[in-house]
Design a protein around this motif. Structure first.
Motif, short mmCIF file in Angstrom:
data_model
loop_
_atom_site.label_atom_id
_atom_site.label_comp_id
_atom_site.label_asym_id
_atom_site.label_seq_id
_atom_site.Cartn_x
_atom_site.Cartn_y
_atom_site.Cartn_z
N ILE A 77 -15.43 -2.11 -9.76
CA ILE A 77 -14.33 -3.06 -9.79
C ILE A 77 -13.11 -2.40 -9.15
CG2 ILE A 77 -12.76 -4.37 -11.26
CD1 ILE A 77 -15.04 -4.55 -13.31
N ILE A 78 -12.56 -3.07 -8.16
CA ILE A 78 -11.41 -2.54 -7.43
C ILE A 78 -10.15 -3.26 -7.91
CG2 ILE A 78 -10.35 -2.31 -5.15
CD1 ILE A 78 -13.21 -2.20 -4.02
N ASN A 79 -9.12 -2.50 -8.20
CA ASN A 79 -7.83 -3.08 -8.54
C ASN A 79 -7.13 -3.37 -7.22
OD1 ASN A 79 -5.07 -3.46 -9.07
ND2 ASN A 79 -5.26 -2.38 -11.01
N TRP A 80 -7.18 -4.63 -6.80
CA TRP A 80 -6.66 -4.99 -5.48
C TRP A 80 -5.16 -4.87 -5.38
CZ3 TRP A 80 -9.59 -4.47 -1.58
CH2 TRP A 80 -10.95 -4.62 -1.72
N GLU A 81 -4.45 -4.99 -6.50
CA GLU A 81 -2.99 -4.79 -6.47
C GLU A 81 -2.67 -3.33 -6.13
OE1 GLU A 81 -0.20 -6.89 -7.55
OE2 GLU A 81 -1.43 -8.69 -7.57
N GLU A 82 -3.42 -2.39 -6.72
CA GLU A 82 -3.22 -0.97 -6.41
C GLU A 82 -3.62 -0.67 -4.98
OE1 GLU A 82 -5.21 1.51 -9.27
OE2 GLU A 82 -4.02 0.74 -10.94
N GLU A 83 -4.73 -1.24 -4.53
CA GLU A 83 -5.18 -1.05 -3.14
C GLU A 83 -4.10 -1.55 -2.19
OE1 GLU A 83 -7.99 0.27 -1.15
OE2 GLU A 83 -8.18 1.06 -3.14
N ALA A 84 -3.56 -2.73 -2.48
CA ALA A 84 -2.53 -3.31 -1.62
C ALA A 84 -1.29 -2.43 -1.58
CB ALA A 84 -2.17 -4.71 -2.09
N ALA A 85 -0.90 -1.87 -2.70
CA ALA A 85 0.27 -0.99 -2.76
C ALA A 85 0.06 0.24 -1.87
CB ALA A 85 0.57 -0.58 -4.19
N ALA A 86 -1.15 0.79 -1.90
CA ALA A 86 -1.45 1.96 -1.05
C ALA A 86 -1.42 1.58 0.43
CB ALA A 86 -2.81 2.53 -1.42
N ILE A 87 -1.94 0.41 0.76
CA ILE A 87 -1.93 -0.07 2.15
C ILE A 87 -0.49 -0.26 2.61
CG2 ILE A 87 -2.48 -2.05 3.63
CD1 ILE A 87 -5.00 -2.40 1.71
N ILE A 88 0.32 -0.85 1.76
CA ILE A 88 1.72 -1.10 2.09
C ILE A 88 2.45 0.21 2.37
CG2 ILE A 88 3.93 -1.88 1.12
CD1 ILE A 88 2.25 -4.16 -0.26
N ARG A 89 2.26 1.21 1.50
CA ARG A 89 2.90 2.52 1.72
C ARG A 89 2.47 3.12 3.05
NH1 ARG A 89 1.69 3.08 -3.71
NH2 ARG A 89 -0.18 4.29 -3.25
N ASP A 90 1.22 2.96 3.39
CA ASP A 90 0.67 3.58 4.58
C ASP A 90 1.16 2.94 5.87
OD1 ASP A 90 -0.91 5.64 5.64
OD2 ASP A 90 -2.64 4.31 5.83
N ASN A 144 3.71 0.55 6.20
CA ASN A 144 5.09 0.02 6.15
C ASN A 144 5.98 0.51 7.30
OD1 ASN A 144 7.09 -1.61 4.89
ND2 ASN A 144 8.00 0.26 4.06
N PRO A 145 5.90 1.79 7.70
CA PRO A 145 6.77 2.22 8.81
C PRO A 145 6.47 1.55 10.14
CG PRO A 145 5.85 4.12 7.65
CD PRO A 145 5.14 2.90 7.14
N HIS A 146 5.33 0.89 10.25
CA HIS A 146 4.88 0.35 11.53
C HIS A 146 4.88 -1.17 11.60
CE1 HIS A 146 3.81 4.49 12.06
NE2 HIS A 146 3.00 4.43 11.03
N VAL A 147 5.47 -1.82 10.61
CA VAL A 147 5.62 -3.28 10.60
C VAL A 147 7.05 -3.62 10.18
CG1 VAL A 147 3.18 -3.75 10.12
CG2 VAL A 147 4.78 -3.49 8.22
N ALA A 148 7.47 -4.83 10.48
CA ALA A 148 8.81 -5.26 10.08
C ALA A 148 8.86 -5.53 8.57
CB ALA A 148 9.24 -6.50 10.86
N LEU A 149 7.75 -6.08 8.02
CA LEU A 149 7.69 -6.41 6.59
C LEU A 149 6.23 -6.48 6.17
CD1 LEU A 149 9.22 -7.55 3.97
CD2 LEU A 149 8.51 -9.78 4.84
N ILE A 150 5.94 -5.96 4.99
CA ILE A 150 4.62 -6.13 4.40
C ILE A 150 4.80 -6.13 2.89
CG2 ILE A 150 4.09 -3.67 4.56
CD1 ILE A 150 1.09 -4.53 4.88
#
Length: 157
Positions: A21-34, A36-42
């Protein structure tokens, strides 16, 4: 019915089919941190429901294009060209929305040419920093040898 070991059941949650079982909210937070410097908004969509099988991200590229991206175990898929939407009508689905990408980087590479440039610039800066640290380390090492020579130790040949 399968029996799980105590190690599996205490360290990683599994469902009835022995799927992790994957906690998709935690996965999304990690993706966002990774990325974020390369998009205007995520950000995680607060209007579309996240659950144990998926989460939705709103992404605005550096070019200003808006996307709603579904993140799930199958990958990353554009589901709309607007925030907080899922296009159900096939006439609204673009070519990009049919594709599933294994990583957020592959998706951003496809939808945002400026992502590639931004990522490349960050990589160049990091490599220059490593090179500067290496040069500084070598200079300090050479200074240490010179100091030894000044105090009467034999010079290295």
């Amino acid at each position: 019915m399968s029996i799980k070991s105590d190690v599996d059941s205490t360290t990683t949650p599994f469902d009835d089919n022995d799927d992790e079982i994957i906690n998709w909210e935690e996965e999304a937070a990690a993706i966002i941190r990774d990325v974020n410097p390369h998009v205007a908004l995520i950000e995680i969509s607060r209007q579309l429901p996240s659950n144990e099988s998926k989460v939705y991200l709103n992404v605005r590229t550096i070019e200003g294009q808006e996307y709603c991206v579904q993140v799930s175990s199958i990958g990353f898929r554009v589901v709309a060209n607007k925030f907080d939407e899922i296009n159900v009508n096939n006439n609204d689905v673009t070519e990009d929305e049919d594709e599933v990408y294994e990583t957020p980087y592959a998706l951003l590479d496809k939808i945002s040419p400026s992502y590639v440039e931004s990522f490349g610039n960050q990589l160049c800066k990091q490599l220059l920093s490593v090179q500067q640290m290496r040069t500084q380390f070598n200079e300090e090492d050479e200074e240490g040898v010179e100091e030894e020579d000044d105090i009467g130790c034999p010079k290295a040949s």
